[in-house]
Design a protein around this motif. Sequence first.
Motif, PDB file in Angstrom:
ATOM      1  N   GLU A   1      -0.240  -8.312  -4.401  1.00 41.59           N
ATOM      2  CA  GLU A   1      -0.625  -9.697  -4.711  1.00 41.59           C
ATOM      3  C   GLU A   1      -2.111  -9.803  -5.004  1.00 41.59           C
ATOM      4  N   LYS A   2      -2.927  -9.118  -4.206  1.00 40.20           N
ATOM      5  CA  LYS A   2      -4.374  -9.168  -4.421  1.00 40.20           C
ATOM      6  C   LYS A   2      -4.779  -8.434  -5.701  1.00 40.20           C
ATOM      7  N   LEU A   3      -4.148  -7.286  -5.966  1.00 44.93           N
ATOM      8  CA  LEU A   3      -4.449  -6.559  -7.192  1.00 44.93           C
ATOM      9  C   LEU A   3      -4.097  -7.380  -8.426  1.00 44.93           C
ATOM     10  N   THR A   4      -2.925  -8.015  -8.402  1.00 42.34           N
ATOM     11  CA  THR A   4      -2.473  -8.801  -9.551  1.00 42.34           C
ATOM     12  C   THR A   4      -3.376 -10.007  -9.775  1.00 42.34           C
TER      13      THR A   4
ATOM     14  N   ARG B   1     -16.236  -9.295  -4.070  1.00 44.18           N
ATOM     15  CA  ARG B   1     -15.335  -9.917  -3.085  1.00 44.18           C
ATOM     16  C   ARG B   1     -13.907  -9.414  -3.245  1.00 44.18           C
ATOM     17  N   ALA B   2     -13.470  -9.243  -4.484  1.00 48.58           N
ATOM     18  CA  ALA B   2     -12.107  -8.754  -4.718  1.00 48.58           C
ATOM     19  C   ALA B   2     -11.954  -7.313  -4.219  1.00 48.58           C
ATOM     20  N   GLN B   3     -12.928  -6.468  -4.505  1.00 45.90           N
ATOM     21  CA  GLN B   3     -12.852  -5.086  -4.043  1.00 45.90           C
ATOM     22  C   GLN B   3     -12.882  -5.001  -2.519  1.00 45.90           C
ATOM     23  N   ASP B   4     -13.709  -5.804  -1.885  1.00 45.75           N
ATOM     24  CA  ASP B   4     -13.772  -5.805  -0.423  1.00 45.75           C
ATOM     25  C   ASP B   4     -12.443  -6.243   0.179  1.00 45.75           C
ATOM     26  N   SER B   5     -11.807  -7.252  -0.436  1.00 45.63           N
ATOM     27  CA  SER B   5     -10.523  -7.729   0.072  1.00 45.63           C
ATOM     28  C   SER B   5      -9.441  -6.666  -0.075  1.00 45.63           C
ATOM     29  N   ILE B   6      -9.423  -5.964  -1.211  1.00 52.99           N
ATOM     30  CA  ILE B   6      -8.416  -4.916  -1.432  1.00 52.99           C
ATOM     31  C   ILE B   6      -8.665  -3.731  -0.503  1.00 52.99           C
ATOM     32  N   LYS B   7      -9.931  -3.345  -0.317  1.00 48.93           N
ATOM     33  CA  LYS B   7     -10.244  -2.236   0.595  1.00 48.93           C
ATOM     34  C   LYS B   7      -9.883  -2.591   2.041  1.00 48.93           C
ATOM     35  N   GLN B   8     -10.078  -3.845   2.399  1.00 53.53           N
ATOM     36  CA  GLN B   8      -9.708  -4.285   3.744  1.00 53.53           C
ATOM     37  C   GLN B   8      -8.202  -4.147   3.970  1.00 53.53           C
ATOM     38  N   GLU B   9      -7.416  -4.500   2.972  1.00 51.60           N
ATOM     39  CA  GLU B   9      -5.962  -4.371   3.082  1.00 51.60           C
ATOM     40  C   GLU B   9      -5.549  -2.907   3.208  1.00 51.60           C
ATOM     41  N   ILE B  10      -6.215  -2.017   2.465  1.00 53.87           N
ATOM     42  CA  ILE B  10      -5.898  -0.587   2.546  1.00 53.87           C
ATOM     43  C   ILE B  10      -6.263  -0.040   3.924  1.00 53.87           C
ATOM     44  N   ASN B  11      -7.428  -0.414   4.445  1.00 57.88           N
ATOM     45  CA  ASN B  11      -7.848   0.067   5.763  1.00 57.88           C
ATOM     46  C   ASN B  11      -6.908  -0.410   6.869  1.00 57.88           C
ATOM     47  N   LYS B  12      -6.493  -1.667   6.798  1.00 51.87           N
ATOM     48  CA  LYS B  12      -5.567  -2.195   7.801  1.00 51.87           C
ATOM     49  C   LYS B  12      -4.242  -1.445   7.770  1.00 51.87           C
TER      50      LYS B  12
ATOM     51  N   VAL C   1       0.833  -1.201   0.000  1.00 53.43           N
ATOM     52  CA  VAL C   1       0.000   0.000   0.000  1.00 53.43           C
ATOM     53  C   VAL C   1       0.867   1.251   0.000  1.00 53.43           C
ATOM     54  N   ALA C   2       1.914   1.245   0.824  1.00 55.85           N
ATOM     55  CA  ALA C   2       2.784   2.420   0.890  1.00 55.85           C
ATOM     56  C   ALA C   2       4.106   2.050   1.534  1.00 55.85           C
ATOM     57  N   ALA C   3       5.125   2.840   1.186  1.00 60.02           N
ATOM     58  CA  ALA C   3       6.424   2.785   1.859  1.00 60.02           C
ATOM     59  C   ALA C   3       6.602   4.105   2.594  1.00 60.02           C
ATOM     60  N   LEU C   4       7.116   4.039   3.815  1.00 63.08           N
ATOM     61  CA  LEU C   4       7.289   5.232   4.635  1.00 63.08           C
ATOM     62  C   LEU C   4       8.747   5.663   4.653  1.00 63.08           C
ATOM     63  N   SER C   5       8.958   6.924   4.995  1.00 62.81           N
ATOM     64  CA  SER C   5      10.308   7.469   4.983  1.00 62.81           C
ATOM     65  C   SER C   5      11.189   6.877   6.075  1.00 62.81           C
ATOM     66  N   ASN C   6      10.592   6.246   7.092  1.00 60.29           N
ATOM     67  CA  ASN C   6      11.401   5.607   8.130  1.00 60.29           C
ATOM     68  C   ASN C   6      11.787   4.173   7.771  1.00 60.29           C
ATOM     69  N   GLY C   7      11.471   3.738   6.544  1.00 57.35           N
ATOM     70  CA  GLY C   7      11.868   2.409   6.090  1.00 57.35           C
ATOM     71  C   GLY C   7      10.813   1.338   6.250  1.00 57.35           C
TER      72      GLY C   7
END
Length: 336
Positions: free
Chosen positions: A80-83, A137-148, A65-71
């Motif tokens: 993986e889910k998007l692909t 189901r795919a959208q719900d799974s991807i949104k769940q990963e973003i929220n977490k 989802v993202a990389a942070l400046s602290n590593g």
Amino acid sequence: MSYAEGAKKRQLIALRILGKGALRGTIQLIKKLDVYELRVCREALCKPERTEGEIVGFDTGYTEVAALSNGAFIGQKFGEKLTRYSDYCKEKGQKRNKLWAKAKELESSAKEKDRRKAQNIFKHNLGRKKHNAKYRRAQDSIKQEINKAINSIVQGKGDGLDGVKVKELVIEKLSAHMGKTRSKNWNRRLSSWARGYIRQCLEQKCKQFGIRLTQVNACHSSRVCPACFYPSKDNRVSTDRVKCRNCSYEGHADTCAAKEILRRRSGEIPLYAPPGKVFEMLMVQYKRGLEVPKAPPFSCKTQLNESEGEKKSLYSRDDQVFSTSQKRQTVACISQ
């Protein structure tokens, strides 16, 4: 699907809430892809803006989802889910297109048997119920990963985030156009709706937890060396690695981009500047850094120890210097 057909799929019934109660506003009953959703709006309490904590750069990625400046990397199952879902849609769409072309050919046939076969294909092989269910189901799974992932930032929990309290999050402008990508597969996988949902979720969570959200222009952010700030497209040696052509710094591309996004918090680069103008500004910043007076020199005594079998062999290629020997260097610095 045309706009009119899409509007039929999404039927909206809005009802005003009357009387006194905890809920205010409008109840929305939405029919979307043969599923009814009841949406109720209510006021949420927001915490006061944080005055203590760290300022963190946030770079949106594909594998995570993202990389942070602290590593730290958050939401590492995102790519993986998007692909998986994107490749499923591609394979399913190719098969449906073949069936659709066959059914249209049979439908125009003069034989009654072929026309009945075409009707059976339209009815039993080109339905949308299973496909729509898979999509939800795919959208719900991807949104769940973003929220977490975003919850782990605002709450300071997760890998590399334990005990980190964020008071300001510096992000790239997610509504900006992503530009050209490598292939049709990447254009399909890097879907715009996921970036839009990340932006929506960030705005909501940061406002709720009292975190300041700052957007910056992220053009060429993954091509700038975080050590010497040298900008060059040649710094990006692979999809996930950066190696500076100037100082030989090497690191993860997403982490380097997050550090550069954090550096642009000063606002020296305008938010809506085009990529060409941004590159010119980066070069000006790099040359300005070379003109900054350095600290007084130190007198250093350097001793280089090499065994007889290890001979120094240096050669240059493509503006890079490679060493084929292993050197052990002891430096004793005595300040004047």
